[in-house]
Write a protein that holds these residues in place. Structure first.
Motif, PDB file in Angstrom:
ATOM      1  N   VAL A 116       0.851  -1.193   0.000  1.00  0.00           N
ATOM      2  CA  VAL A 116       0.000   0.000   0.000  1.00  0.00           C
ATOM      3  C   VAL A 116       0.884   1.239   0.000  1.00  0.00           C
ATOM      4  CG1 VAL A 116      -1.766   1.258   1.277  1.00  0.00           C
ATOM      5  CG2 VAL A 116      -1.809  -1.243   1.225  1.00  0.00           C
ATOM      6  N   PRO A 117       0.667   2.141  -0.955  1.00  0.00           N
ATOM      7  CA  PRO A 117       1.495   3.347  -1.001  1.00  0.00           C
ATOM      8  C   PRO A 117       1.132   4.354   0.079  1.00  0.00           C
ATOM      9  CG  PRO A 117      -0.129   3.381  -2.747  1.00  0.00           C
ATOM     10  CD  PRO A 117      -0.284   2.064  -2.053  1.00  0.00           C
ATOM     11  N   VAL A 118       2.082   5.217   0.361  1.00  0.00           N
ATOM     12  CA  VAL A 118       1.910   6.313   1.304  1.00  0.00           C
ATOM     13  C   VAL A 118       2.018   7.610   0.509  1.00  0.00           C
ATOM     14  CG1 VAL A 118       2.858   7.466   3.329  1.00  0.00           C
ATOM     15  CG2 VAL A 118       2.942   4.965   3.164  1.00  0.00           C
ATOM     16  N   GLY A 119       0.976   8.437   0.572  1.00  0.00           N
ATOM     17  CA  GLY A 119       0.970   9.686  -0.186  1.00  0.00           C
ATOM     18  C   GLY A 119       1.949  10.698   0.374  1.00  0.00           C
ATOM     19  N   LEU A 120       2.604  11.425  -0.519  1.00  0.00           N
ATOM     20  CA  LEU A 120       3.596  12.421  -0.123  1.00  0.00           C
ATOM     21  C   LEU A 120       3.233  13.852  -0.501  1.00  0.00           C
ATOM     22  CD1 LEU A 120       6.883  10.553  -1.197  1.00  0.00           C
ATOM     23  CD2 LEU A 120       5.808  10.608   1.072  1.00  0.00           C
ATOM     24  N   LEU A 121       2.189  14.032  -1.304  1.00  0.00           N
ATOM     25  CA  LEU A 121       1.880  15.398  -1.735  1.00  0.00           C
ATOM     26  C   LEU A 121       1.439  16.257  -0.554  1.00  0.00           C
ATOM     27  CD1 LEU A 121       0.065  15.002  -5.181  1.00  0.00           C
ATOM     28  CD2 LEU A 121       2.479  15.493  -4.708  1.00  0.00           C
ATOM     29  N   LYS A 122       1.857  17.510  -0.588  1.00  0.00           N
ATOM     30  CA  LYS A 122       1.519  18.479   0.453  1.00  0.00           C
ATOM     31  C   LYS A 122       0.044  18.892   0.372  1.00  0.00           C
ATOM     32  CE  LYS A 122       2.736  23.271   1.569  1.00  0.00           C
ATOM     33  NZ  LYS A 122       3.549  24.415   1.116  1.00  0.00           N
ATOM     34  N   ALA A 123      -0.490  18.944  -0.846  1.00  0.00           N
ATOM     35  CA  ALA A 123      -1.870  19.403  -1.062  1.00  0.00           C
ATOM     36  C   ALA A 123      -2.839  18.513  -0.296  1.00  0.00           C
ATOM     37  CB  ALA A 123      -2.212  19.379  -2.547  1.00  0.00           C
ATOM     38  N   LYS A 124      -3.777  19.132   0.367  1.00  0.00           N
ATOM     39  CA  LYS A 124      -4.813  18.387   1.065  1.00  0.00           C
ATOM     40  C   LYS A 124      -6.157  18.499   0.351  1.00  0.00           C
ATOM     41  CE  LYS A 124      -2.022  16.828   3.954  1.00  0.00           C
ATOM     42  NZ  LYS A 124      -1.305  15.733   3.311  1.00  0.00           N
ATOM     43  N   ALA A 125      -6.212  19.309  -0.714  1.00  0.00           N
ATOM     44  CA  ALA A 125      -7.455  19.463  -1.474  1.00  0.00           C
ATOM     45  C   ALA A 125      -7.140  19.525  -2.962  1.00  0.00           C
ATOM     46  CB  ALA A 125      -8.198  20.723  -1.049  1.00  0.00           C
ATOM     47  N   ALA A 126      -8.053  18.927  -3.732  1.00  0.00           N
ATOM     48  CA  ALA A 126      -7.959  18.978  -5.193  1.00  0.00           C
ATOM     49  C   ALA A 126      -9.361  19.151  -5.754  1.00  0.00           C
ATOM     50  CB  ALA A 126      -7.320  17.709  -5.738  1.00  0.00           C
ATOM     51  N   VAL A 127      -9.425  19.796  -6.905  1.00  0.00           N
ATOM     52  CA  VAL A 127     -10.681  19.957  -7.631  1.00  0.00           C
ATOM     53  C   VAL A 127     -10.449  19.448  -9.037  1.00  0.00           C
ATOM     54  CG1 VAL A 127     -12.360  21.597  -8.561  1.00  0.00           C
ATOM     55  CG2 VAL A 127     -11.428  21.948  -6.263  1.00  0.00           C
ATOM     56  N   VAL A 128     -11.386  18.641  -9.528  1.00  0.00           N
ATOM     57  CA  VAL A 128     -11.329  18.151 -10.902  1.00  0.00           C
ATOM     58  C   VAL A 128     -12.598  18.613 -11.604  1.00  0.00           C
ATOM     59  CG1 VAL A 128     -11.190  16.146 -12.414  1.00  0.00           C
ATOM     60  CG2 VAL A 128      -9.999  16.125 -10.198  1.00  0.00           C
TER      61      VAL A 128
END
Length: 197
Positions: A116-128
């Motif tokens: 299972v991967p561990v996320g590293l991105l700083k962003a806590k929100a995204a919009v698509v």
């Protein structure tokens, strides 16, 4: 906030471009720093070469810059049409080359990539934001919603982005200018709600 906006549509006169421009304008009005990448205008190369597979690979300057920018972003906005239940190939290639192991996600020590991967991105929100020419009833009944799973689970959750808002505007091909203006108002509201001043 530092926000990264990725646009994938080949036609500069498209509604996707109107969405991206509207979102960027509203976010800047709110005081955010927005970097907008029009992947087609930038002629982003979506081909992932074998030389880039390794986590410690020497990356081309452009790819390294994209990786650094997305890693530092406080929020991410993606704009693209629904083509065959998928993003355009140029955006899929951007995912392949930019959301890299060791930068966007990692595996726990001793795991060779099968866990299972561990996320590293700083962003806590995204919009698509997506556009589509298939009515929602037919989309749901015949195809399901593959983009929902792709963005929320396969991409953002894997990379550590915990809040994802996805909005689809449809049926674009039959929409009137008045309807499109209403949709752009929705774009402004969504980005303001997700990334307040």
């Amino acid at each position: 906030m530092n926000l990264s906006l990725i646009l994938a549509h080949p036609n500069p006169a498209s509604f996707n471009h109107a969405i991206a421009t509207t979102a960027a304008t509203e976010l800047r009005r709110l005081g955010h720093t927005v970097v907008l990448h029009d992947l087609y205008a930038e002629r982003f190369d979506p081909i992932l070469p074998a030389a880039e597979f390794a986590q410690d690979a020497k990356l081309p300057a452009l790819i390294a810059a994209h990786c650094a920018e997305i890693a530092a972003a406080d929020g991410i906005i993606i704009v693209h049409p629904n083509w065959w239940g998928q993003p355009p190939a140029i955006l899929k290639g951007w995912i392949d080359r930019v959301l890299r192991a060791g930068q966007a996600y990692n595996f726990i020590e001793g795991d060779n990539g099968e866990g299972v991967p561990v996320g590293l991105l700083k962003a806590k929100a995204a919009v698509v934001f997506n556009t589509a020419n298939t009515p929602k009833e037919r989309e749901d009944a015949v195809f399901g919603d593959p983009l929902e799973l792709l963005w929320k689970k396969c991409v953002f959750d894997l990379c550590g982005v915990t809040r994802v808002h996805r909005e689809t505007f449809r049926v674009v091909i039959a929409s009137t200018p008045a309807v499109r203006e209403e949709w752009l108002g929705r774009v402004r509201k969504i980005v303001a709600d997700e990334f307040p001043a």
